[in-house]
Design a protein around this motif. Structure first.
Motif, PDB file in Angstrom:
ATOM      1  N   ALA A   1       5.593  13.328  10.979  1.00 42.07           N
ATOM      2  CA  ALA A   1       5.019  12.376  11.946  1.00 42.07           C
ATOM      3  C   ALA A   1       3.864  11.676  11.624  1.00 42.07           C
ATOM      4  CB  ALA A   1       4.577  13.367  13.244  1.00 42.07           C
ATOM      5  N   ALA A   2       3.130  11.963  10.520  1.00 38.05           N
ATOM      6  CA  ALA A   2       2.027  11.302  10.047  1.00 38.05           C
ATOM      7  C   ALA A   2       2.444  10.364   9.089  1.00 38.05           C
ATOM      8  CB  ALA A   2       0.897  12.048   9.438  1.00 38.05           C
ATOM      9  N   GLY A   3       3.576  10.183   8.564  1.00 33.04           N
ATOM     10  CA  GLY A   3       4.088   9.407   7.633  1.00 33.04           C
ATOM     11  C   GLY A   3       4.128   9.847   6.126  1.00 33.04           C
ATOM     12  N   ARG A   4       3.999  11.150   6.076  1.00 33.17           N
ATOM     13  CA  ARG A   4       4.045  12.044   4.587  1.00 33.17           C
ATOM     14  C   ARG A   4       5.379  12.031   4.409  1.00 33.17           C
ATOM     15  NH1 ARG A   4      -0.508  14.378   6.909  1.00 33.17           N
ATOM     16  NH2 ARG A   4       0.858  15.780   7.921  1.00 33.17           N
TER      17      ARG A   4
ATOM     18  N   ALA B   1       8.283   9.703  16.463  1.00 35.91           N
ATOM     19  CA  ALA B   1       6.997  10.779  16.937  1.00 35.91           C
ATOM     20  C   ALA B   1       7.031  12.034  16.103  1.00 35.91           C
ATOM     21  CB  ALA B   1       7.325  10.933  18.491  1.00 35.91           C
ATOM     22  N   ARG B   2       8.292  12.439  15.869  1.00 34.74           N
ATOM     23  CA  ARG B   2       8.347  13.779  15.095  1.00 34.74           C
ATOM     24  C   ARG B   2       8.874  13.561  13.512  1.00 34.74           C
ATOM     25  NH1 ARG B   2      12.421  17.255  17.933  1.00 34.74           N
ATOM     26  NH2 ARG B   2      11.446  19.147  16.652  1.00 34.74           N
ATOM     27  N   ALA B   3       9.448  12.545  13.330  1.00 35.14           N
ATOM     28  CA  ALA B   3       9.982  12.307  11.949  1.00 35.14           C
ATOM     29  C   ALA B   3      10.537  11.128  11.780  1.00 35.14           C
ATOM     30  CB  ALA B   3      11.011  13.360  11.874  1.00 35.14           C
ATOM     31  N   THR B   4      10.639  10.444  10.452  1.00 39.78           N
ATOM     32  CA  THR B   4      11.186   9.089  10.182  1.00 39.78           C
ATOM     33  C   THR B   4      12.093   9.383   9.025  1.00 39.78           C
ATOM     34  OG1 THR B   4       9.327   8.142  11.009  1.00 39.78           O
ATOM     35  CG2 THR B   4      10.734   6.666  10.128  1.00 39.78           C
ATOM     36  N   LEU B   5      13.321   8.829   9.193  1.00 39.02           N
ATOM     37  CA  LEU B   5      14.247   8.689   8.088  1.00 39.02           C
ATOM     38  C   LEU B   5      14.155   7.418   7.451  1.00 39.02           C
ATOM     39  CD1 LEU B   5      17.237  10.578  10.087  1.00 39.02           C
ATOM     40  CD2 LEU B   5      15.679  11.511   8.162  1.00 39.02           C
ATOM     41  N   VAL B   6      13.715   7.229   6.254  1.00 38.32           N
ATOM     42  CA  VAL B   6      13.587   5.918   5.603  1.00 38.32           C
ATOM     43  C   VAL B   6      14.645   5.702   4.618  1.00 38.32           C
ATOM     44  CG1 VAL B   6      12.128   4.296   4.550  1.00 38.32           C
ATOM     45  CG2 VAL B   6      10.843   5.964   6.067  1.00 38.32           C
ATOM     46  N   GLN B   7      15.482   4.635   4.860  1.00 37.91           N
ATOM     47  CA  GLN B   7      16.809   4.495   4.028  1.00 37.91           C
ATOM     48  C   GLN B   7      16.482   3.228   3.101  1.00 37.91           C
ATOM     49  OE1 GLN B   7      20.656   4.082   5.902  1.00 37.91           O
ATOM     50  NE2 GLN B   7      21.662   3.087   4.121  1.00 37.91           N
ATOM     51  N   PHE B   8      16.654   3.217   2.072  1.00 43.68           N
ATOM     52  CA  PHE B   8      16.549   2.272   0.858  1.00 43.68           C
ATOM     53  C   PHE B   8      17.893   1.922   0.700  1.00 43.68           C
ATOM     54  CE2 PHE B   8      12.221   3.721   0.645  1.00 43.68           C
ATOM     55  CZ  PHE B   8      11.485   2.748   0.440  1.00 43.68           C
TER      56      PHE B   8
ATOM     57  N   ALA C   1       3.664  -0.283   8.942  1.00 41.33           N
ATOM     58  CA  ALA C   1       3.606  -1.603   8.100  1.00 41.33           C
ATOM     59  C   ALA C   1       4.257  -1.796   6.801  1.00 41.33           C
ATOM     60  CB  ALA C   1       2.167  -2.119   8.090  1.00 41.33           C
ATOM     61  N   ASP C   2       4.224  -0.427   6.209  1.00 39.45           N
ATOM     62  CA  ASP C   2       4.668  -0.559   4.846  1.00 39.45           C
ATOM     63  C   ASP C   2       6.412  -0.365   4.784  1.00 39.45           C
ATOM     64  OD1 ASP C   2       2.179  -0.013   3.532  1.00 39.45           O
ATOM     65  OD2 ASP C   2       2.315   2.136   4.404  1.00 39.45           O
ATOM     66  N   ILE C   3       6.782   0.306   5.977  1.00 37.57           N
ATOM     67  CA  ILE C   3       8.583   0.095   5.929  1.00 37.57           C
ATOM     68  C   ILE C   3       9.027  -0.822   6.884  1.00 37.57           C
ATOM     69  CG2 ILE C   3       8.394   2.723   5.382  1.00 37.57           C
ATOM     70  CD1 ILE C   3       8.918   3.387   8.102  1.00 37.57           C
ATOM     71  N   GLY C   4       8.413  -1.574   7.555  1.00 37.76           N
ATOM     72  CA  GLY C   4       8.846  -2.709   8.270  1.00 37.76           C
ATOM     73  C   GLY C   4       9.418  -2.133   9.815  1.00 37.76           C
ATOM     74  N   GLY C   5       9.049  -0.876  10.089  1.00 41.37           N
ATOM     75  CA  GLY C   5       9.519  -0.203  11.269  1.00 41.37           C
ATOM     76  C   GLY C   5       8.672   0.638  11.946  1.00 41.37           C
ATOM     77  N   GLU C   6       8.962   1.023  13.103  1.00 46.28           N
ATOM     78  CA  GLU C   6       7.887   2.175  13.818  1.00 46.28           C
ATOM     79  C   GLU C   6       8.428   3.488  13.305  1.00 46.28           C
ATOM     80  OE1 GLU C   6       5.267   1.618  15.625  1.00 46.28           O
ATOM     81  OE2 GLU C   6       5.639  -0.331  15.057  1.00 46.28           O
ATOM     82  N   LEU C   7       7.200   4.385  13.069  1.00 48.36           N
ATOM     83  CA  LEU C   7       7.676   5.778  12.606  1.00 48.36           C
ATOM     84  C   LEU C   7       8.010   6.284  14.116  1.00 48.36           C
ATOM     85  CD1 LEU C   7       4.516   6.550  10.625  1.00 48.36           C
ATOM     86  CD2 LEU C   7       6.673   5.944   9.934  1.00 48.36           C
TER      87      LEU C   7
ATOM     88  N   ASN D   1       0.852  -1.337  -0.039  1.00 52.07           N
ATOM     89  CA  ASN D   1       0.073  -0.078   0.053  1.00 52.07           C
ATOM     90  C   ASN D   1       0.883   1.078  -0.097  1.00 52.07           C
ATOM     91  OD1 ASN D   1      -2.380  -1.318   0.231  1.00 52.07           O
ATOM     92  ND2 ASN D   1      -2.339  -1.615   2.386  1.00 52.07           N
ATOM     93  N   VAL D   2       0.572   2.242  -0.786  1.00 55.82           N
ATOM     94  CA  VAL D   2       1.181   3.523  -0.600  1.00 55.82           C
ATOM     95  C   VAL D   2       0.018   4.611  -0.506  1.00 55.82           C
ATOM     96  CG1 VAL D   2       2.436   5.456  -1.755  1.00 55.82           C
ATOM     97  CG2 VAL D   2       3.101   2.904  -1.959  1.00 55.82           C
ATOM     98  N   HIS D   3      -0.283   5.398   0.449  1.00 51.65           N
ATOM     99  CA  HIS D   3      -1.191   6.201   0.321  1.00 51.65           C
ATOM    100  C   HIS D   3      -1.006   7.381   0.016  1.00 51.65           C
ATOM    101  CE1 HIS D   3      -2.690   2.848   3.302  1.00 51.65           C
ATOM    102  NE2 HIS D   3      -1.297   2.959   3.696  1.00 51.65           N
ATOM    103  N   GLU D   4      -2.006   8.170  -0.431  1.00 52.46           N
ATOM    104  CA  GLU D   4      -1.983   9.475  -0.920  1.00 52.46           C
ATOM    105  C   GLU D   4      -2.252  10.280   0.438  1.00 52.46           C
ATOM    106  OE1 GLU D   4      -0.774  10.666  -3.339  1.00 52.46           O
ATOM    107  OE2 GLU D   4      -0.507   8.583  -4.442  1.00 52.46           O
TER     108      GLU D   4
END
Length: 119
Positions: A94-97, A32-39, A24-30, A10-13
């Motif tokens: 924080a909302a995953g955007r 509280a303020r921001a998430t750095l997702v590394q591919f 669930a999309d990235i396999g780790g918890e977001l 799923n990729v939500h707009e």
């Protein structure tokens, strides 16, 4: 909110029109303020240096999480997000955007500056 589905992924707009990712999309918890997702990929030398940089920044800034995604194991997500190189870093609010995106090995100062758009 529109949801695109590709091969079980799923990729939500988000409300701002940009993609929104969940834990669930990235396999780790977001964070509280921001998430750095590394591919990353297994034999990517710049990915190792990027991991160290992002972990350092996440440790420095309260409420920021770092999640590493194996690009080869998550091809549906890679395709849905048009990831074409590793490392690619997404900065989520924080909302995953997705608020920032960069390919290649980032400098610590650039990661900190990019977090300003998320927090």
């Amino acid at each position: 909110m529109e949801t695109r589905r590709e091969e079980g992924q799923n990729v939500h707009e988000g409300d701002g029109g940009g993609p929104r990712l969940g834990a669930a999309d990235i396999g780790g918890e977001l964070g509280a303020r921001a998430t750095l997702v590394q591919f990353s990929s297994a034999f990517c030398q710049p990915c190792r240096a990027t991991r160290r940089t992002l972990e350092q920044v996440a440790d420095m800034v309260e409420g920021v999480a770092h999640v590493e995604v194996d690009a080869e194991a998550h091809l549906a997500l890679v395709r849905a997000l048009d990831i074409t190189a590793t490392p690619t870093v997404l900065v989520l609010d924080a909302a995953g955007r997705i608020v920032r995106r960069a390919a290649g090995q980032p400098r610590k100062a650039d990661v900190i500056a990019a977090l300003g758009a998320a927090v």
